[in-house]
Design an enzyme around this catalytic site. Structure first.
Site, PDB file in Angstrom:
ATOM      1  N   ARG A  96      68.570  46.938  75.285  1.00  0.00           N
ATOM      2  CA  ARG A  96      67.684  46.725  76.962  1.00  0.00           C
ATOM      3  C   ARG A  96      66.335  45.687  76.909  1.00  0.00           C
ATOM      4  O   ARG A  96      66.104  45.225  78.023  1.00  0.00           O
ATOM      5  CB  ARG A  96      67.457  48.363  76.998  1.00  0.00           C
ATOM      6  CG  ARG A  96      68.178  48.475  77.623  1.00  0.00           C
ATOM      7  CD  ARG A  96      67.587  50.635  77.731  1.00  0.00           C
ATOM      8  NE  ARG A  96      68.260  50.457  78.633  1.00  0.00           N
ATOM      9  CZ  ARG A  96      68.357  52.242  78.701  1.00  0.00           C
ATOM     10  NH1 ARG A  96      67.524  53.338  78.802  1.00  0.00           N
ATOM     11  NH2 ARG A  96      69.818  52.664  79.523  1.00  0.00           N
ATOM     12  N   LYS A 136      83.382  67.876  81.774  1.00  0.00           N
ATOM     13  CA  LYS A 136      83.893  68.935  82.883  1.00  0.00           C
ATOM     14  C   LYS A 136      84.236  68.361  84.586  1.00  0.00           C
ATOM     15  O   LYS A 136      83.612  66.947  84.495  1.00  0.00           O
ATOM     16  CB  LYS A 136      82.111  69.026  82.895  1.00  0.00           C
ATOM     17  CG  LYS A 136      81.095  69.901  81.842  1.00  0.00           C
ATOM     18  CD  LYS A 136      79.904  70.461  82.815  1.00  0.00           C
ATOM     19  CE  LYS A 136      79.756  71.322  81.600  1.00  0.00           C
ATOM     20  NZ  LYS A 136      78.242  71.632  81.137  1.00  0.00           N
ATOM     21  N   GLY A 182      77.020  57.337  79.369  1.00  0.00           N
ATOM     22  CA  GLY A 182      77.097  57.017  78.078  1.00  0.00           C
ATOM     23  C   GLY A 182      78.004  57.272  76.830  1.00  0.00           C
ATOM     24  O   GLY A 182      78.279  56.469  76.093  1.00  0.00           O
ATOM     25  N   GLY A 211      72.830  56.759  84.664  1.00  0.00           N
ATOM     26  CA  GLY A 211      72.758  57.667  85.896  1.00  0.00           C
ATOM     27  C   GLY A 211      73.267  56.358  86.894  1.00  0.00           C
ATOM     28  O   GLY A 211      73.563  57.738  88.094  1.00  0.00           O
TER      29      GLY A 211
HETATM   30  P1  ADP Z   1      80.505  59.804  80.072  1.00  0.00           P
HETATM   31  O1  ADP Z   1      79.021  60.082  79.077  1.00  0.00           O
HETATM   32  O2  ADP Z   1      80.823  58.690  79.736  1.00  0.00           O
HETATM   33  O3  ADP Z   1      80.021  60.464  81.247  1.00  0.00           O
HETATM   34  P2  ADP Z   1      81.263  62.754  79.688  1.00  0.00           P
HETATM   35  O4  ADP Z   1      79.860  62.856  78.922  1.00  0.00           O
HETATM   36  O5  ADP Z   1      81.396  63.083  80.496  1.00  0.00           O
HETATM   37  O6  ADP Z   1      81.407  61.193  79.253  1.00  0.00           O
HETATM   38  O7  ADP Z   1      82.376  63.338  78.506  1.00  0.00           O
HETATM   39  C1  ADP Z   1      82.026  63.050  77.359  1.00  0.00           C
HETATM   40  C2  ADP Z   1      82.720  63.521  76.386  1.00  0.00           C
HETATM   41  O8  ADP Z   1      83.900  64.858  76.922  1.00  0.00           O
HETATM   42  C3  ADP Z   1      82.845  63.875  75.061  1.00  0.00           C
HETATM   43  O9  ADP Z   1      80.996  64.785  74.305  1.00  0.00           O
HETATM   44  C4  ADP Z   1      84.042  64.503  74.793  1.00  0.00           C
HETATM   45  O10 ADP Z   1      84.209  64.979  73.561  1.00  0.00           O
HETATM   46  C5  ADP Z   1      84.425  65.333  75.634  1.00  0.00           C
HETATM   47  N1  ADP Z   1      85.722  65.162  75.313  1.00  0.00           N
HETATM   48  C6  ADP Z   1      86.639  64.636  76.506  1.00  0.00           C
HETATM   49  N2  ADP Z   1      88.263  65.441  76.096  1.00  0.00           N
HETATM   50  C7  ADP Z   1      88.115  66.834  75.995  1.00  0.00           C
HETATM   51  C8  ADP Z   1      88.229  67.882  75.359  1.00  0.00           C
HETATM   52  N3  ADP Z   1      89.754  67.802  75.525  1.00  0.00           N
HETATM   53  N4  ADP Z   1      87.734  69.058  75.105  1.00  0.00           N
HETATM   54  C9  ADP Z   1      86.267  69.034  74.884  1.00  0.00           C
HETATM   55  N5  ADP Z   1      85.689  68.039  75.369  1.00  0.00           N
HETATM   56  C10 ADP Z   1      86.357  67.096  75.842  1.00  0.00           C
HETATM   57 MG    MG Z   2      77.779  61.705  78.981  1.00  0.00          MG
END
Ligand code: ADP
Ligand code: MG
Length: 397
Positions: free
Chosen positions: A36, A197, A354, A377
């Protein structure tokens, strides 16, 4: 959207108040990742070259309006000075006599960092009196912190109404990249949304469906969609309560002519742990005690073909539990395929989030994408289609 950039600013001898994101990882008062700090260098260099006095405004952590010594920005000074190759002065307060005196002693080309903005409650409250107190020390305002632009704080929004406001170099780069991805993209546009999610990404899915030609859903959230279609998902992470919601998303995509790509095969194991025996399964063949932890090879091949047919890719969320091999396979393969298309000039690929950024580093292609946003965010709110107050405030009518 149009913004004033530093190319059009008269800089010589002017006091430039520059909002940066110096909310860096720190351990025992030592900066452990200077990404950063580096991001702010082009703007600082441009201002110094023009003879401006560079006054840096930043927050660190969450002191909630109180002076918390462990949340001082002082540890940033030495690494920043080393990167700039010139001294960086520091003032123990961002407003009042201490700040005023430090600014008054500056010459053109000098750099001064002011203490943590969030030591004052007026910052997060966007208090006009606090913005006034900050603004007194500037002739112009530069916002270079896209990652803080989803907050309407005094230093991210209020100041833009008090002083002539400019987008800094990093802000400009980010806004240009995001505009190329969703604002005025080359079509067809493909989206990839994964992660854990559905519940946290519903708004994002709805907004993307309005803008994309094809949307591929992966990760844990795909399990909820498969479940909603009646497929067995065994012991997978899944949000059964959101089955109706998922069906609603599918109907919304149909209505808006956005083609949805759900997994057509999956990789399962009994637990998300290293060294687990992993199996590729067709839909409908997932046993009750198995968890879907990654997309299967046929799903990856179809996603790669969709990338081949797209001109623009926007990606948030890994396709599997990439932190634990072998469940990184689909994410890594898809990321490398996208990176190769970018390198050959056939695809514009923008990614953010992230865990997505970590996954692209893990795949070794973070530097090969057209743009990778580390804004967290702010990036997600932008993907949801929410106008960001810090960006709106910079807009030229
Ligand atoms: P970002 O931070 O890029 O927005 P998210 O926080 O939404 O991404 O999602 C990342 C998480 O999703 C990771 O920790 C990964 O392990 C989890 N994940 C991906 N596929 C699965 C799965 N099939 N079951 C459970 N968790 C999963
Ligand atoms: Mg995340």
């Amino acid at each position: 959207m149009t913004f004033k950039t530093l190319d059009s600013a008269l800089l010589a001898g002017k006091r430039a108040l520059v909002r940066v994101d110096f909310n860096v990882p720190m351990a025992n008062g030592v900066v452990t990742d200077d990404t950063r700090l580096r991001a702010a260098l082009p703007t600082i260099a441009k201002l110094r070259a023009g003879g401006a006095k560079v006054i840096l405004l930043a927050h660190f952590d969450r002191p909630k309006g109180k002076r918390v010594p462990s949340m001082s920005l002082a540890p940033v000074v030495a690494p920043l000075a080393a990167l700039i190759g010139a001294p960086v002065a520091f003032a123990e307060d961002c407003v009042g006599d201490t700040a005023d005196a430090a600014v008054a002693s500056m010459k053109g080309g000098d750099v001064l960092l002011l203490q943590n903005l969030r030591f004052h409650a007026g910052e997060e409250a966007n208090d006009p009196a606090f913005a006034e107190a900050l603004g007194r020390n500037g002739d112009l305002y530069v916002n270079d912190a896209f990652s803080a632009a989803h907050r309407a704080h005094a230093s991210t929004e209020g100041l833009a109404h008090i002083l002539p406001a400019y987008a800094g170099e990093a802000m400009r780069r980010e806004l240009d990249a995001l505009d190329a991805a969703l604002g005025r993209p080359s079509k067809p546009v493909l989206g990839v949304v994964g992660g854990s999610k559905v519940s946290t990404k519903l708004d994002l899915l709805h907004n993307l469906i309005l803008k994309l030609d094809v949307l591929a859903i992966g990760g844990g959230m795909a399990n909820t969609f498969l479940f909603a279609q009646g497929w067995a998902v065994g012991a997978s992470y899944c949000e059964p309560d959101l089955a109706d919601t998922a069906r609603g998303v599918m109907a919304f995509a149909l209505k808006h002519k956005c083609e949805l790509l759900l997994p057509i095969d999956v990789v399962v194991a009994e637990r998300a742990a290293p060294g687990q025996a992993a199996f590729t399964r067709d839909l409908g063949e997932v046993d009750a005690d198995e968890r879907i932890l990654d997309a299967g090879p046929r799903t990856v091949a179809r996603l790669a073909a969709a990338m081949d047919g797209a001109r623009t890719l926007i990606w948030n969320g890994p396709l599997g539990v990439f932190e634990i091999p072998p469940f990184d396979a689909a994410t890594t393969a898809a990321a490398r395929h996208a990176a190769a298309l970018v390198k050959s000039g056939r695809l514009i690929a923008v990614a953010g989030g992230g865990d997505t950024v970590s996954a692209l580093h893990h795949a070794g292609v973070a530097n090969d994408f057209t743009f990778v946003s580390t804004a967290g965010g702010a990036f997600l709110e932008w993907m949801e289609g929410i106008p960001l107050p810090g960006v709106l405030a910079l807009q030229v009518a």
